[in-house]
Structures are given as structure tokens and as C-alpha cells.
Design a protein around this motif. Structure first.
Motif, PDB file in Angstrom:
ATOM      1  N   TYR A  82       9.849   6.348  -2.977  1.00  0.00           N
ATOM      2  CA  TYR A  82       9.225   5.977  -3.343  1.00  0.00           C
ATOM      3  C   TYR A  82       7.725   6.194  -3.817  1.00  0.00           C
ATOM      4  O   TYR A  82       7.307   4.987  -4.655  1.00  0.00           O
ATOM      5  CB  TYR A  82       9.166   5.838  -1.767  1.00  0.00           C
ATOM      6  N   HIS A  83       6.915   6.701  -3.888  1.00  0.00           N
ATOM      7  CA  HIS A  83       5.512   6.987  -3.660  1.00  0.00           C
ATOM      8  C   HIS A  83       5.576   6.901  -5.137  1.00  0.00           C
ATOM      9  O   HIS A  83       4.526   6.545  -5.876  1.00  0.00           O
ATOM     10  CB  HIS A  83       4.435   8.698  -3.178  1.00  0.00           C
ATOM     11  N   ASN A  84       5.883   7.585  -5.569  1.00  0.00           N
ATOM     12  CA  ASN A  84       5.998   7.508  -7.404  1.00  0.00           C
ATOM     13  C   ASN A  84       6.631   5.885  -7.994  1.00  0.00           C
ATOM     14  O   ASN A  84       5.631   6.098  -8.995  1.00  0.00           O
ATOM     15  CB  ASN A  84       7.856   8.432  -7.794  1.00  0.00           C
ATOM     16  N   GLY A  88       1.810   5.946  -4.646  1.00  0.00           N
ATOM     17  CA  GLY A  88       1.365   6.710  -3.544  1.00  0.00           C
ATOM     18  C   GLY A  88       0.729   6.477  -3.128  1.00  0.00           C
ATOM     19  O   GLY A  88       0.402   6.597  -1.942  1.00  0.00           O
ATOM     20  N   ASN A  89      -0.242   4.973  -3.266  1.00  0.00           N
ATOM     21  CA  ASN A  89      -0.460   3.977  -2.026  1.00  0.00           C
ATOM     22  C   ASN A  89      -0.523   3.352  -1.722  1.00  0.00           C
ATOM     23  O   ASN A  89       0.082   2.001  -2.036  1.00  0.00           O
ATOM     24  CB  ASN A  89      -2.077   3.619  -3.023  1.00  0.00           C
ATOM     25  N   ASP A  90       0.918   4.101  -0.484  1.00  0.00           N
ATOM     26  CA  ASP A  90       2.123   2.420   0.774  1.00  0.00           C
ATOM     27  C   ASP A  90       1.820   3.206   1.798  1.00  0.00           C
ATOM     28  O   ASP A  90       0.791   3.491   2.119  1.00  0.00           O
ATOM     29  CB  ASP A  90       3.162   2.979  -0.736  1.00  0.00           C
ATOM     30  N   SER A  93       1.848   6.899   2.850  1.00  0.00           N
ATOM     31  CA  SER A  93       0.728   7.292   2.475  1.00  0.00           C
ATOM     32  C   SER A  93      -0.694   7.782   4.177  1.00  0.00           C
ATOM     33  O   SER A  93      -0.188   8.908   3.720  1.00  0.00           O
ATOM     34  CB  SER A  93      -0.117   6.572   1.922  1.00  0.00           C
ATOM     35  N   LYS A  94      -0.266   6.930   4.998  1.00  0.00           N
ATOM     36  CA  LYS A  94      -0.981   7.175   6.239  1.00  0.00           C
ATOM     37  C   LYS A  94      -0.540   9.299   6.533  1.00  0.00           C
ATOM     38  O   LYS A  94      -0.849   9.396   7.481  1.00  0.00           O
ATOM     39  CB  LYS A  94      -1.345   6.315   6.858  1.00  0.00           C
ATOM     40  N   LEU A  95       1.263   8.750   6.856  1.00  0.00           N
ATOM     41  CA  LEU A  95       2.172   9.985   7.728  1.00  0.00           C
ATOM     42  C   LEU A  95       2.518  10.985   6.517  1.00  0.00           C
ATOM     43  O   LEU A  95       2.452  11.957   6.869  1.00  0.00           O
ATOM     44  CB  LEU A  95       3.197   9.051   7.566  1.00  0.00           C
ATOM     45  N   ASP A  96       2.120  10.632   5.435  1.00  0.00           N
ATOM     46  CA  ASP A  96       2.248  12.162   4.039  1.00  0.00           C
ATOM     47  C   ASP A  96       1.755  13.560   4.925  1.00  0.00           C
ATOM     48  O   ASP A  96       3.095  14.294   4.300  1.00  0.00           O
ATOM     49  CB  ASP A  96       1.026  11.633   2.758  1.00  0.00           C
ATOM     50  N   SER A  97       0.968  14.007   5.287  1.00  0.00           N
ATOM     51  CA  SER A  97       0.467  15.567   5.324  1.00  0.00           C
ATOM     52  C   SER A  97       1.638  15.798   7.026  1.00  0.00           C
ATOM     53  O   SER A  97       2.233  16.657   6.685  1.00  0.00           O
ATOM     54  CB  SER A  97      -0.549  15.629   6.355  1.00  0.00           C
ATOM     55  N   VAL A  98       1.541  14.838   7.579  1.00  0.00           N
ATOM     56  CA  VAL A  98       2.785  15.422   8.628  1.00  0.00           C
ATOM     57  C   VAL A  98       3.966  15.350   8.133  1.00  0.00           C
ATOM     58  O   VAL A  98       4.826  16.581   8.276  1.00  0.00           O
ATOM     59  CB  VAL A  98       2.567  14.294  10.121  1.00  0.00           C
ATOM     60  N   LEU A  99       4.433  14.731   7.294  1.00  0.00           N
ATOM     61  CA  LEU A  99       5.449  14.100   6.954  1.00  0.00           C
ATOM     62  C   LEU A  99       6.246  15.694   5.901  1.00  0.00           C
ATOM     63  O   LEU A  99       6.736  16.427   6.367  1.00  0.00           O
ATOM     64  CB  LEU A  99       6.553  13.331   6.485  1.00  0.00           C
TER      65      LEU A  99
END
Length: 129
Positions: A82-84, A88-90, A93-99
Motif C-alpha cells: 500500500y505504501h508503494n 509511503g505517506n498514508d 505510516s505512523k505504525l510502520d516502526s511497530v509493524l
């Protein structure tokens, strides 16, 4: 979540995602195969794209028609795809590091993923998602 036997799930998944299934099934046959898998996953043939719930087997949140899990990394792969599309700004995005961390460690913890299901469900009808 519907409980199924591991062998039944493995057979259905192996069939669906094998090269034979991709190359040899017509649209109708593929749809029937996906419906069969959906019966095992959520107990009905109607696809539940917005389905998102805490997995009762310790794999974090399970979401979508294939129960992509945050604790196994496959939900992270969907989010990356989905980011692709979005650059990448969706919403995710705020959950990226945890995911990414859950995918790397295989942790089924849902700490830090409070909005995951809310975001998944809000995007379930989006053409991009």
C-alpha cells in the motif's frame, strides 16, 4: 474467528497460492477456491475485506480476506505494498516502526498498534488498498 484444522487450511492455502492454481484456474474456479478458503477463515463465503480482529492464536491482529497477521509479517507486507501505491505517506505510516518490528521478531503483541484495525477497516473499500 472460525477454528479450522491445520491440514485443511494448509491444503486450501497451498492450492490457492501454488503455481498450478495461478496458471490453471479460470476466473470462476479461482473465485470458488478463494470462497472455500474464506469459509475456513471467517465462516462464510462472502469476503470480509474489512475484517480485523485480535488473533486468538497469539499472532497479533489478523486482517483482510486472508487474515494477514501483524505477528507473522504478512500484514506488514500488505501495508508496504500500500505504501508503494501511496508514496509511503498514508494512514499506516505512523505504525510502520511497530509493524516492521513485529514482522522481524514474530511477536504477536498488539502494543503500539491500537489504531491498526481502525485504519484497516477504513481503507477496506478503497480502490488503492
Amino acid at each position: 474467528m472460525v477454528k479450522i484444522s491445520l491440514p485443511a487450511a494448509a491444503i486450501a492455502s497451498a492450492f490457492l497460492f501454488s503455481g498450478v492454481a495461478k496458471a490453471g484456474l479460470s476466473g470462476c474456479a479461482k473465485n470458488l477456491a478463494f470462497q472455500l478458503t474464506n469459509v475456513f477463515q471467517v465462516g462464510q463465503i462472502k469476503f470480509q475485506y474489512s475484517n480485523c480482529e485480535k488473533d486468538d492464536e497469539g499472532k497479533g491482529y489478523a486482517a483482510g480476506i486472508a487474515n494477514f497477521c501483524t505477528g507473522t509479517g504478512d500484514a506488514w507486507q500488505v501495508v508496504q505494498a500500500y505504501h508503494n501505491i501511496t508514496g509511503g505517506n498514508d494512514e499506516f505510516s505512523k505504525l510502520d516502526s511497530v509493524l516492521a518490528e513485529r514482522a522481524k521478531t514474530g511477536s504477536g503483541s498488539t502494543a503500539g498498534l491500537t489504531d491498526f484495525c481502525k485504519i484497516w477497516q477504513s481503507l477496506a473499500t478503497s480502490q488503492k488498498f
